[in-house]
Design an enzyme around this catalytic site. Structure first.
Site, PDB file in Angstrom:
ATOM      1  N   SER A 227       0.801  -1.223   0.000  1.00 41.07           N
ATOM      2  CA  SER A 227       0.000   0.000   0.000  1.00 41.07           C
ATOM      3  C   SER A 227       0.831   1.269   0.000  1.00 41.07           C
ATOM      4  O   SER A 227       0.324   2.330  -0.364  1.00 41.07           O
ATOM      5  CB  SER A 227      -0.944   0.010   1.204  1.00 41.07           C
ATOM      6  OG  SER A 227      -0.211   0.018   2.421  1.00 41.07           O
ATOM      7  N   HIS A 255      -5.014  -4.748  -0.603  1.00 42.41           N
ATOM      8  CA  HIS A 255      -5.011  -3.826  -1.745  1.00 42.41           C
ATOM      9  C   HIS A 255      -4.845  -4.554  -3.075  1.00 42.41           C
ATOM     10  O   HIS A 255      -4.574  -3.908  -4.098  1.00 42.41           O
ATOM     11  CB  HIS A 255      -3.897  -2.797  -1.575  1.00 42.41           C
ATOM     12  CG  HIS A 255      -4.128  -1.849  -0.443  1.00 42.41           C
ATOM     13  ND1 HIS A 255      -4.824  -0.671  -0.586  1.00 42.41           N
ATOM     14  CD2 HIS A 255      -3.771  -1.928   0.866  1.00 42.41           C
ATOM     15  CE1 HIS A 255      -4.871  -0.051   0.588  1.00 42.41           C
ATOM     16  NE2 HIS A 255      -4.245  -0.788   1.476  1.00 42.41           N
ATOM     17  N   LYS A 287     -11.835  -1.992   0.930  1.00 43.50           N
ATOM     18  CA  LYS A 287     -11.296  -1.355  -0.275  1.00 43.50           C
ATOM     19  C   LYS A 287     -12.247  -1.607  -1.446  1.00 43.50           C
ATOM     20  O   LYS A 287     -13.292  -0.988  -1.548  1.00 43.50           O
ATOM     21  CB  LYS A 287      -9.887  -1.880  -0.567  1.00 43.50           C
ATOM     22  CG  LYS A 287      -8.802  -1.291   0.325  1.00 43.50           C
ATOM     23  CD  LYS A 287      -8.753  -1.909   1.680  1.00 43.50           C
ATOM     24  CE  LYS A 287      -7.590  -1.418   2.512  1.00 43.50           C
ATOM     25  NZ  LYS A 287      -7.615  -1.971   3.875  1.00 43.50           N
TER      26      LYS A 287
END
Length: 443
Positions: A227, A255, A287
């Site tokens: 990230s 992610h 996310k």
């Protein structure tokens, strides 16, 4: 921030000395004004508070407003509203633009109508809802795994799972840039911990070969998409390594899901590795999947253990049904509309290329969803973020001590909803701020 002060705040020696003198004077005045407190009850001496106050004072002395905790007045997608003004937004994880999608909100509202807002208890005690099992089955299918378990917090997922399955006789190897949650889980486990240089599978294998025989179990923990830097590991090498050395591999896909791979299935699709090459898939719902929480996918025996023994699951309230429903519907839309993944990747690749062409340091980013712009000092990053905010671009600075002072940066999260024109305008605005030319508002 005391370390940041020693490294200079990105200021000249004279400016740094003047700033520290002002901060020292303010600290002395505050100490004189503060009432006496017994040592055991003085909360002002809690670890980290002094550093936090130094950061605040440094920001005030430099005329920098805090960029944190700004209130968004609607859905924070590729565009947002803050303080009644519109902004281009690069500070949210809404990778595929699904948060706020009418299908997702409808699923969440239907779950509220059916189950209420809360699960009202731990799932082990009395908090199970059908939508939990449906979400877990869909996530397990994404990884071709035998089973999956969803947790109420992404951070707690790593902490409680690593802390549960590893012990004092065991060995944990992890990337030196691994997320705090995995590092905390490793610390909690009591296992021996070794951090290897970022994305260096050769160094990891050397450490594993040298230390494996002295321990019971060995676990390697990496991320599928980092990230801070936006890069990815050589997953095939790590998967081969654990089999050669009788170890386990855990990959944090927080992610990566929805970002990596042709259809967004994650790092195994991106790297062309069969999903069963990884023993423990971890991910988050906050996310791509528009929710909140975490999950573990893997073998049935592992999930059975976690369901009955992991403290972060057994002793925590179950995930809110509305969040589970939103994440389930987001996963369905992701699978049905792979063009979203392809547009995200195209946007990130464009941002990366244009930023590099403009002379910015984007580090090792692969241009898949996250692009850092490394500015080399916390003050430079904070000033650039402030200038961009004034021009209508919302992006967060990442400052020391979260990253080393020389690696202070802006971190851009791209979305499938960003347009090519918005990306070009944003990089042009950033270049103007760097070069000291007049800034036109970007939105």
């Amino acid at each position: 921030m005391s370390g940041g002060a020693r490294q200079g705040f990105g200021l000249s020696a004279n400016a740094r000395a003047a700033l520290l003198q002002r901060l020292s004077r303010r600290s002395g005045e505050a100490a004189e004004a503060a009432p006496a407190e017994s040592p055991g009850r003085d909360l002002a001496t809690l670890p980290g508070l002094r550093d936090l106050e130094m950061v605040r004072q440094a920001g005030a002395a430099l005329g920098l407003e805090s960029p944190y905790f700004r209130a968004h007045e609607g859905v924070a997608g590729a565009r947002t509203a803050i303080g009644g003004a519109p902004y281009l937004n690069f500070a949210s994880y809404n990778y595929l633009g699904l948060n706020g999608d009418p299908r997702i909100t409808a699923a969440a509202k239907a779950a509220i109508d059916r189950h209420g807002v809360s699960a009202s208890a731990s799932r082990l005690a009395s908090g199970e809802r059908p939508v939990h099992a449906a979400l877990e089955a869909a996530l397990a299918a994404n990884y071709a795994a035998e089973a999956c378990l969803a947790f109420v917090s992404g951070h707690a997922t790593n902490v409680t799972v690593i802390g549960q399955i590893m012990g004092a006789r065991d060995l944990i190897l992890h990337d030196q840039l691994i997320h705090n949650s995995a590092a905390e889980g490793a610390r909690l486990s009591g296992a021996r911990r070794i951090a290897f240089p970022h994305n260096d599978w050769r160094a990891a294998e050397r450490e594993l070969a040298a230390n494996r025989r002295r321990h019971g179990r060995a676990l390697i923990v990496i991320e599928g998409h980092y990230s801070m830097d936006g890069d990815a590991p050589d997953l095939a090498r790590f998967a081969e390594m654990v089999r050669q050395h009788d170890a386990l591999l855990m990959v944090d896909e927080a992610h990566a899901l929805g970002v990596l791979g042709e259809t967004g299935r994650g790092s195994f699709e991106h790297c062309g590795v069969p999903p069963d090459a990884v023993d423990i898939w971890m991910g988050t719902l906050s996310k791509t999947l528009s929710g909140c929480g975490g999950y573990i996918a893997g073998r049935q025996v592992l999930i059975d253990l976690l369901r009955h023994a992991a403290p972060g699951f057994v002793y925590s309230v179950g995930m809110a049904p509305a969040l589970a429903a939103a994440s389930l519907e987001s996963l369905r839309v992701m699978q049905a509309e792979p063009w979203r993944v392809q547009r995200l990747q195209a946007n990130a690749a464009l941002f990366l290329a244009v930023a590099r062409e403009a002379g910015f340091d984007t580090g090792p980013s692969a241009g898949l969803g996250i692009v850092p712009v490394i500015l080399g000092s916390s003050v430079a990053a904070a000033r650039m973020a402030a200038a961009l905010f004034e021009a209508g671009v919302n992006v967060q600075p990442i400052l020391f001590p979260v990253v080393p002072e020389r690696a202070a940066r802006l971190r851009f999260f791209l979305s499938a909803e960003h347009t090519e024109e918005e990306i070009l305008r944003t990089v042009a605005t950033m270049a103007a701020a760097r070069d000291g030319t007049p800034l036109a508002r970007a939105v």
